[in-house]
Design a protein around this motif. Structure first.
Motif, mmCIF file in Angstrom:
data_model
loop_
_atom_site.group_PDB
_atom_site.id
_atom_site.type_symbol
_atom_site.label_atom_id
_atom_site.label_comp_id
_atom_site.label_asym_id
_atom_site.label_seq_id
_atom_site.Cartn_x
_atom_site.Cartn_y
_atom_site.Cartn_z
ATOM 1 N N GLY A 1 0.815 -1.211 0.000
ATOM 2 C CA GLY A 1 0.000 0.000 0.000
ATOM 3 C C GLY A 1 0.847 1.259 0.000
ATOM 4 O O GLY A 1 0.539 2.236 -0.699
ATOM 5 N N THR A 2 1.918 1.261 0.770
ATOM 6 C CA THR A 2 2.809 2.414 0.813
ATOM 7 C C THR A 2 3.495 2.611 -0.529
ATOM 8 O O THR A 2 3.603 3.740 -1.020
ATOM 9 C CB THR A 2 3.854 2.231 1.929
ATOM 10 O OG1 THR A 2 3.172 2.066 3.169
ATOM 11 C CG2 THR A 2 4.778 3.406 2.018
ATOM 12 N N VAL A 3 3.938 1.528 -1.140
ATOM 13 C CA VAL A 3 4.581 1.626 -2.452
ATOM 14 C C VAL A 3 3.588 2.159 -3.495
ATOM 15 O O VAL A 3 3.944 3.011 -4.315
ATOM 16 C CB VAL A 3 5.163 0.254 -2.877
ATOM 17 C CG1 VAL A 3 5.586 0.254 -4.329
ATOM 18 C CG2 VAL A 3 6.324 -0.113 -1.978
ATOM 19 N N GLY B 1 0.553 11.511 2.025
ATOM 20 C CA GLY B 1 1.068 11.174 3.350
ATOM 21 C C GLY B 1 0.108 10.300 4.135
ATOM 22 O O GLY B 1 0.519 9.342 4.796
ATOM 23 N N LEU B 2 -1.174 10.621 4.073
ATOM 24 C CA LEU B 2 -2.167 9.789 4.761
ATOM 25 C C LEU B 2 -2.271 8.410 4.124
ATOM 26 O O LEU B 2 -2.391 7.405 4.824
ATOM 27 C CB LEU B 2 -3.527 10.478 4.753
ATOM 28 C CG LEU B 2 -3.670 11.715 5.638
ATOM 29 C CD1 LEU B 2 -5.028 12.364 5.402
ATOM 30 C CD2 LEU B 2 -3.492 11.367 7.092
ATOM 31 N N ASP B 3 -2.257 8.368 2.799
ATOM 32 C CA ASP B 3 -2.356 7.078 2.109
ATOM 33 C C ASP B 3 -1.134 6.202 2.357
ATOM 34 O O ASP B 3 -1.242 4.977 2.379
ATOM 35 C CB ASP B 3 -2.520 7.286 0.604
ATOM 36 C CG ASP B 3 -3.923 7.746 0.238
ATOM 37 O OD1 ASP B 3 -4.834 7.569 1.058
ATOM 38 O OD2 ASP B 3 -4.094 8.275 -0.876
ATOM 39 N N ALA B 4 0.031 6.802 2.545
ATOM 40 C CA ALA B 4 1.255 6.030 2.722
ATOM 41 C C ALA B 4 1.399 5.474 4.136
ATOM 42 O O ALA B 4 2.143 4.532 4.347
ATOM 43 C CB ALA B 4 2.470 6.896 2.392
ATOM 44 N N THR B 5 0.685 6.040 5.097
ATOM 45 C CA THR B 5 0.736 5.533 6.469
ATOM 46 C C THR B 5 -0.095 4.256 6.533
ATOM 47 O O THR B 5 -1.283 4.284 6.205
ATOM 48 C CB THR B 5 0.175 6.585 7.446
ATOM 49 O OG1 THR B 5 0.858 7.813 7.219
ATOM 50 C CG2 THR B 5 0.362 6.149 8.879
ATOM 51 N N PRO B 6 0.507 3.132 6.955
ATOM 52 C CA PRO B 6 -0.174 1.837 6.803
ATOM 53 C C PRO B 6 -1.592 1.747 7.375
ATOM 54 O O PRO B 6 -2.519 1.476 6.633
ATOM 55 C CB PRO B 6 0.766 0.859 7.497
ATOM 56 C CG PRO B 6 2.097 1.456 7.320
ATOM 57 C CD PRO B 6 1.881 2.943 7.398
ATOM 58 N N LEU B 7 -1.825 1.968 8.613
ATOM 59 C CA LEU B 7 -3.175 1.780 9.163
ATOM 60 C C LEU B 7 -4.093 2.936 8.811
ATOM 61 O O LEU B 7 -5.275 2.734 8.523
ATOM 62 C CB LEU B 7 -3.104 1.600 10.676
ATOM 63 C CG LEU B 7 -2.387 0.332 11.138
ATOM 64 C CD1 LEU B 7 -2.280 0.296 12.646
ATOM 65 C CD2 LEU B 7 -3.103 -0.898 10.632
ATOM 66 N N ILE B 8 -3.575 4.142 8.820
ATOM 67 C CA ILE B 8 -4.393 5.312 8.499
ATOM 68 C C ILE B 8 -4.801 5.283 7.033
ATOM 69 O O ILE B 8 -5.943 5.605 6.686
ATOM 70 C CB ILE B 8 -3.641 6.610 8.851
ATOM 71 C CG1 ILE B 8 -3.431 6.670 10.360
ATOM 72 C CG2 ILE B 8 -4.377 7.832 8.351
ATOM 73 C CD1 ILE B 8 -2.556 7.789 10.826
ATOM 74 N N LYS C 1 -8.564 5.284 5.693
ATOM 75 C CA LYS C 1 -8.970 6.350 4.772
ATOM 76 C C LYS C 1 -9.525 5.758 3.482
ATOM 77 O O LYS C 1 -10.530 6.224 2.961
ATOM 78 C CB LYS C 1 -7.779 7.259 4.473
ATOM 79 C CG LYS C 1 -8.084 8.402 3.540
ATOM 80 C CD LYS C 1 -6.838 9.247 3.346
ATOM 81 C CE LYS C 1 -7.041 10.250 2.262
ATOM 82 N NZ LYS C 1 -6.885 9.731 0.928
ATOM 83 N N GLY C 2 -8.895 4.724 2.975
ATOM 84 C CA GLY C 2 -9.374 4.073 1.759
ATOM 85 C C GLY C 2 -10.754 3.463 1.927
ATOM 86 O O GLY C 2 -11.617 3.589 1.050
ATOM 87 N N ILE C 3 -10.977 2.818 3.058
ATOM 88 C CA ILE C 3 -12.294 2.221 3.323
ATOM 89 C C ILE C 3 -13.349 3.312 3.462
ATOM 90 O O ILE C 3 -14.448 3.198 2.928
ATOM 91 C CB ILE C 3 -12.231 1.325 4.575
ATOM 92 C CG1 ILE C 3 -11.374 0.093 4.281
ATOM 93 C CG2 ILE C 3 -13.627 0.918 5.024
ATOM 94 C CD1 ILE C 3 -11.054 -0.739 5.495
ATOM 95 N N LEU C 4 -13.012 4.388 4.170
ATOM 96 C CA LEU C 4 -13.950 5.495 4.347
ATOM 97 C C LEU C 4 -14.271 6.155 3.005
ATOM 98 O O LEU C 4 -15.429 6.496 2.738
ATOM 99 C CB LEU C 4 -13.362 6.519 5.321
ATOM 100 C CG LEU C 4 -14.246 7.700 5.682
ATOM 101 C CD1 LEU C 4 -15.472 7.207 6.440
ATOM 102 C CD2 LEU C 4 -13.478 8.683 6.518
ATOM 103 N N GLU C 5 -13.270 6.305 2.147
ATOM 104 C CA GLU C 5 -13.495 6.932 0.849
ATOM 105 C C GLU C 5 -14.312 6.061 -0.095
ATOM 106 O O GLU C 5 -14.901 6.571 -1.043
ATOM 107 C CB GLU C 5 -12.164 7.307 0.200
ATOM 108 C CG GLU C 5 -11.520 8.517 0.828
ATOM 109 C CD GLU C 5 -10.206 8.893 0.188
ATOM 110 O OE1 GLU C 5 -9.634 8.066 -0.548
ATOM 111 O OE2 GLU C 5 -9.745 10.014 0.432
#
Length: 92
Positions: free
Chosen positions: A29-31, A54-61, A65-69
């Motif tokens: 996910g970070t990559v 930055g938010l997308d690259a942070t593993p749990l956040i 964020k992806g699920i919420l979006e």
């Protein structure tokens, strides 16, 4: 080999494979977030794009964020597309 012992061996082996597959998911996910950084920054602007990446690259956040979006749409909106005053479009 009795069926119950065979089932236990398959279940244990399947669990090991599942753990091995799940382990690199945060890294993947970070990559992915970093590989799409340029696109997001162009689409959202420098500050909004950097915060989004930055938010997308942070593993749990990033996962949260992806699920919420999926349900709400983008949390950080794209930059406004302003019309250029001297565009080549016809008026009238």
């Amino acid at each position: 080999m009795p069926a119950s012992l065979k089932r236990r061996v398959v279940r244990a082996g399947g669990w090991k494979v599942a753990k091995r597959i799940m382990k690199p998911i945060p890294i993947v996910g970070t990559v992915m977030a970093m590989s799409l950084a340029g696109y997001e920054i162009r689409k959202k602007g420098l500050l909004r794009g950097a915060v989004d990446v930055g938010l997308d690259a942070t593993p749990l956040i990033g996962t949260a964020k992806g699920i919420l979006e999926l349900f709400t749409g983008d949390l950080i909106s794209d930059k406004d597309h302003l019309q250029r005053p001297y565009s080549k479009r016809k008026t009238g």
